[in-house]
Design a protein around this motif. Structure first.
Motif, mmCIF file in Angstrom:
data_model
loop_
_atom_site.group_PDB
_atom_site.id
_atom_site.type_symbol
_atom_site.label_atom_id
_atom_site.label_comp_id
_atom_site.label_asym_id
_atom_site.label_seq_id
_atom_site.Cartn_x
_atom_site.Cartn_y
_atom_site.Cartn_z
ATOM 1 N N GLU A 142 24.588 50.347 41.918
ATOM 2 C CA GLU A 142 25.164 51.299 40.986
ATOM 3 C C GLU A 142 26.689 51.319 41.115
ATOM 4 N N GLU A 143 27.175 51.106 42.346
ATOM 5 C CA GLU A 143 28.615 51.057 42.574
ATOM 6 C C GLU A 143 29.243 49.915 41.777
ATOM 7 N N TRP A 144 28.569 48.762 41.724
ATOM 8 C CA TRP A 144 29.069 47.623 40.952
ATOM 9 C C TRP A 144 29.214 48.003 39.485
ATOM 10 N N GLU A 145 28.216 48.689 38.938
ATOM 11 C CA GLU A 145 28.236 49.081 37.533
ATOM 12 C C GLU A 145 29.410 50.002 37.221
ATOM 13 N N THR A 146 29.867 50.752 38.219
ATOM 14 C CA THR A 146 30.999 51.656 38.036
ATOM 15 C C THR A 146 32.328 50.943 38.259
ATOM 16 N N VAL A 147 32.408 50.133 39.314
ATOM 17 C CA VAL A 147 33.666 49.552 39.759
ATOM 18 C C VAL A 147 34.055 48.298 38.970
ATOM 19 N N ALA A 148 33.134 47.392 38.733
ATOM 20 C CA ALA A 148 33.453 46.104 38.101
ATOM 21 C C ALA A 148 34.131 46.257 36.734
ATOM 22 N N PRO A 149 33.663 47.120 35.834
ATOM 23 C CA PRO A 149 34.359 47.266 34.551
ATOM 24 C C PRO A 149 35.789 47.789 34.717
ATOM 25 N N GLN A 150 36.006 48.665 35.682
ATOM 26 C CA GLN A 150 37.364 49.177 35.900
ATOM 27 C C GLN A 150 38.277 48.094 36.456
ATOM 28 N N LEU A 151 37.738 47.256 37.345
ATOM 29 C CA LEU A 151 38.509 46.130 37.859
ATOM 30 C C LEU A 151 38.826 45.132 36.742
ATOM 31 N N ALA A 152 37.838 44.857 35.904
ATOM 32 C CA ALA A 152 38.044 43.914 34.799
ATOM 33 C C ALA A 152 39.101 44.433 33.828
ATOM 34 N N GLY A 153 39.153 45.742 33.633
ATOM 35 C CA GLY A 153 40.158 46.335 32.755
ATOM 36 C C GLY A 153 41.571 46.216 33.313
ATOM 37 N N LYS A 154 41.696 46.184 34.631
ATOM 38 C CA LYS A 154 43.009 46.088 35.281
ATOM 39 C C LYS A 154 43.425 44.646 35.547
ATOM 40 N N ARG A 155 42.513 43.696 35.336
ATOM 41 C CA ARG A 155 42.800 42.283 35.617
ATOM 42 C C ARG A 155 43.787 41.753 34.590
ATOM 43 N N LEU A 156 44.972 41.353 35.055
ATOM 44 C CA LEU A 156 45.988 40.808 34.158
ATOM 45 C C LEU A 156 45.676 39.362 33.816
ATOM 46 N N ASN A 157 45.952 38.976 32.584
ATOM 47 C CA ASN A 157 45.776 37.604 32.111
ATOM 48 C C ASN A 157 44.369 37.072 32.378
ATOM 49 N N ALA A 158 43.385 37.876 32.107
ATOM 50 C CA ALA A 158 41.995 37.476 32.329
ATOM 51 C C ALA A 158 41.640 36.295 31.425
ATOM 52 N N PRO A 159 40.992 35.268 31.978
ATOM 53 C CA PRO A 159 40.653 34.095 31.181
ATOM 54 C C PRO A 159 39.483 34.326 30.226
ATOM 55 N N ASP A 160 38.695 35.366 30.495
ATOM 56 C CA ASP A 160 37.501 35.643 29.701
ATOM 57 C C ASP A 160 37.506 37.103 29.262
ATOM 58 N N PRO A 161 36.671 37.451 28.279
ATOM 59 C CA PRO A 161 36.469 38.865 27.957
ATOM 60 C C PRO A 161 35.847 39.597 29.156
ATOM 61 N N ALA A 162 35.966 40.910 29.185
ATOM 62 C CA ALA A 162 35.553 41.706 30.338
ATOM 63 C C ALA A 162 34.094 41.476 30.740
ATOM 64 N N ASP A 163 33.162 41.428 29.774
ATOM 65 C CA ASP A 163 31.748 41.270 30.143
ATOM 66 C C ASP A 163 31.476 39.896 30.752
ATOM 67 N N GLU A 164 32.137 38.847 30.243
ATOM 68 C CA GLU A 164 31.974 37.508 30.831
ATOM 69 C C GLU A 164 32.639 37.437 32.203
ATOM 70 N N LEU A 165 33.755 38.119 32.345
ATOM 71 C CA LEU A 165 34.464 38.156 33.618
ATOM 72 C C LEU A 165 33.594 38.813 34.696
ATOM 73 N N ILE A 166 32.967 39.921 34.361
ATOM 74 C CA ILE A 166 32.103 40.630 35.305
ATOM 75 C C ILE A 166 30.899 39.771 35.676
ATOM 76 N N ALA A 167 30.319 39.080 34.706
ATOM 77 C CA ALA A 167 29.179 38.200 34.986
ATOM 78 C C ALA A 167 29.593 37.058 35.920
#
Length: 175
Positions: A84-109
């Motif tokens: 459950e912690e992953w479900e909370t933390v990963a989207p917030q980390l993906a939102g703060k990731r600068l110059n992400a190569p993928d969209p947030a959902d692909e990045l988290i996967a």
């Protein structure tokens, strides 16, 4: 309850210097959440030597003036991708990731498959506050650091070889 200086420094942290095991400290981007710092490392992300398998690490945070404000020992735990912690933390980390190569959902996967998210929680009081060493022996034992400037010789890297001067067809006058 954590020390107030650690709390304030963590709230403002975007980058932390983290030393795990016998490895030298490295600068890692991080996200503060719920009294902890979260760090992503692995293929395609930042390199954090020794952090994925460490039980504890030494974390240094800087202040607004650019100098180190506090150094503390953190308990390191991996966030399980099925939790459950992953479900909370990963989207917030993906939102703060600068110059992400993928969209947030692909990045988290991709993070779930290939990378590690570590949670760094302060343990006890700081070992150093604004240059004043609290427990020098403990700092040296855990990070190999001393109370001084921590200046060290540059590490070996292939990026240090000298390149040729550029070719010039005509004489260039200096002013």
């Amino acid at each position: 309850m954590t020390h107030p200086v650690i709390d304030e420094a963590m709230k403002k942290a975007a980058v932390a210097w983290v030393a795990a095991g016998d490895h030298p400290p490295v600068a890692l981007w991080c996200v503060p959440l719920d009294g902890a710092l979260y760090v992503v490392s692995g293929p395609g992300e930042q390199t954090a030597p020794g952090l994925a398998h460490a039980a504890d690490a030494v974390v240094s945070l800087r202040g607004d003036h650019g100098g180190r404000v506090v150094r503390w020992i953190a308990e390191v735990t991996q966030v399980d991708p099925r939790s459950e912690e992953w479900e909370t933390v990963a989207p917030q980390l993906a939102g703060k990731r600068l110059n992400a190569p993928d969209p947030a959902d692909e990045l988290i996967a991709r993070w779930a498959r290939e990378c590690v998210i570590n949670r760094l929680v302060p343990v006890g009081d700081p070992v150093e506050l604004s240059g004043a060493v609290v427990a020098a022996g403990e700092v040296e034992a855990r990070s190999g650091a001393t109370a001084g400037s921590e200046a060290a010789a540059p590490r070996e890297t292939p990026a240090t070889r000298r390149t040729r001067n550029p070719f010039r067809l005509h004489r260039v006058r200096r002013r």
